[in-house]
Design a protein around this motif. Structure first.
Motif, PDB file in Angstrom:
ATOM      1  N   VAL A 149       5.668   4.477   5.162  1.00  0.00           N
ATOM      2  CA  VAL A 149       5.455   5.386   4.063  1.00  0.00           C
ATOM      3  C   VAL A 149       4.514   6.226   4.406  1.00  0.00           C
ATOM      4  N   HIS A 196       1.340   3.949   5.470  1.00  0.00           N
ATOM      5  CA  HIS A 196       1.504   2.647   5.027  1.00  0.00           C
ATOM      6  C   HIS A 196       2.707   2.090   6.123  1.00  0.00           C
ATOM      7  N   LEU A 210       4.765   7.957  -4.133  1.00  0.00           N
ATOM      8  CA  LEU A 210       4.109   7.033  -3.631  1.00  0.00           C
ATOM      9  C   LEU A 210       4.257   5.783  -4.193  1.00  0.00           C
ATOM     10  N   GLU A 225      -0.317  13.117   0.116  1.00  0.00           N
ATOM     11  CA  GLU A 225      -1.454  13.688  -0.474  1.00  0.00           C
ATOM     12  C   GLU A 225      -2.674  12.750  -0.185  1.00  0.00           C
ATOM     13  N   ASP A 254       2.097   9.086   3.464  1.00  0.00           N
ATOM     14  CA  ASP A 254       1.562   9.570   1.986  1.00  0.00           C
ATOM     15  C   ASP A 254       0.993  11.064   2.342  1.00  0.00           C
ATOM     16  N   HIS A 293       7.595  18.301   1.527  1.00  0.00           N
ATOM     17  CA  HIS A 293       8.410  17.011   2.001  1.00  0.00           C
ATOM     18  C   HIS A 293       9.416  17.335   2.830  1.00  0.00           C
ATOM     19  N   ASP A 312       7.779   4.382  -3.555  1.00  0.00           N
ATOM     20  CA  ASP A 312       7.991   3.762  -2.245  1.00  0.00           C
ATOM     21  C   ASP A 312       7.358   2.604  -2.086  1.00  0.00           C
ATOM     22  N   ALA A 345       6.356  10.346   1.101  1.00  0.00           N
ATOM     23  CA  ALA A 345       5.727  10.365  -0.412  1.00  0.00           C
ATOM     24  C   ALA A 345       4.956  11.475  -0.568  1.00  0.00           C
ATOM     25  N   GLU A 346       5.759  12.450  -1.238  1.00  0.00           N
ATOM     26  CA  GLU A 346       4.898  13.751  -1.828  1.00  0.00           C
ATOM     27  C   GLU A 346       4.555  13.480  -3.313  1.00  0.00           C
TER      28      GLU A 346
END
Length: 185
Positions: free
Chosen positions: A137, A146, A116, A141, A139, A45, A119, A112-113
């Motif tokens: 956002v 987003h 998600l 993973e 993501d 992150h 957020d 976002a780790e």
């Protein structure tokens, strides 16, 4: 008397920190009067936030924005979130007198780790209600971005999910084209 939920103001939130109820290293933010504990920042992150900072640095060097990393933004008397990255309207005093408000925000980005759902389901609607023009956002993973635009009290009216082959430019800087694959992840 019927019990009611106590909503904290930003000033009360700050006084709790000054009184030692919230430690300097506590990862908390105030959203709609409620204190939310944030996920710890992992190395992935942190590296993603540093890479994002590096990508947007040319805009700051041109003087067209200020970049804030994990600094508070004041959305209302009851909300002071701490997005991972904010592109702000430039100000000579660097917001010394007060944290930036939604009218000062050009773009907010959260990485976002492990966050998600938070957020997307908590922060995106909050930012939309307070008129933040654009929110991304990243993501880590899912390796997706987003993108939320066109805020309204009911939420963002334009929502896109971009994958590594796509391109994106912040609304405030339409000629600053980024490849989603360049974004950390």
């Amino acid at each position: 008397m019927t019990p009611v939920r106590k909503r904290f103001t930003v000033e009360e939130f700050h006084r709790m920190a000054q009184a030692g109820l919230l430690g300097e290293d506590d990862r908390v933010e105030l959203l709609e009067g409620e204190v939310w504990e944030m996920s710890p920042i992992g190395s992935r992150h942190a590296a993603a936030v540093r890479r994002l900072r590096r990508l947007f640095t040319p805009l700051e060097m041109e003087g067209v924005c200020l970049i804030a990393v994990q600094d508070p933004v004041r959305l209302s008397p009851f909300s002071e979130p701490q997005p991972d990255l904010a592109l702000l309207q430039p100000r000579p005093n660097l917001y010394q007198e007060a944290h930036p408000g939604s009218e000062d925000i050009l773009l907010l980005v959260d990485v976002a780790e492990a966050s998600l759902a938070y957020d997307l389901e908590v922060k995106a609607p909050l930012y939309a209600r307070h008129g933040v023009l654009e929110f991304w956002v990243l993501d880590l993973e899912g390796k997706r971005l987003h993108v939320f635009r066109s805020p309204s009290p009911e939420g963002y009216q334009e929502v896109q999910v971009l994958v590594p082959g796509a391109h994106i430019a912040p609304l405030a800087f339409p000629s600053f084209l980024l490849r989603v694959a360049e974004l950390p992840g």
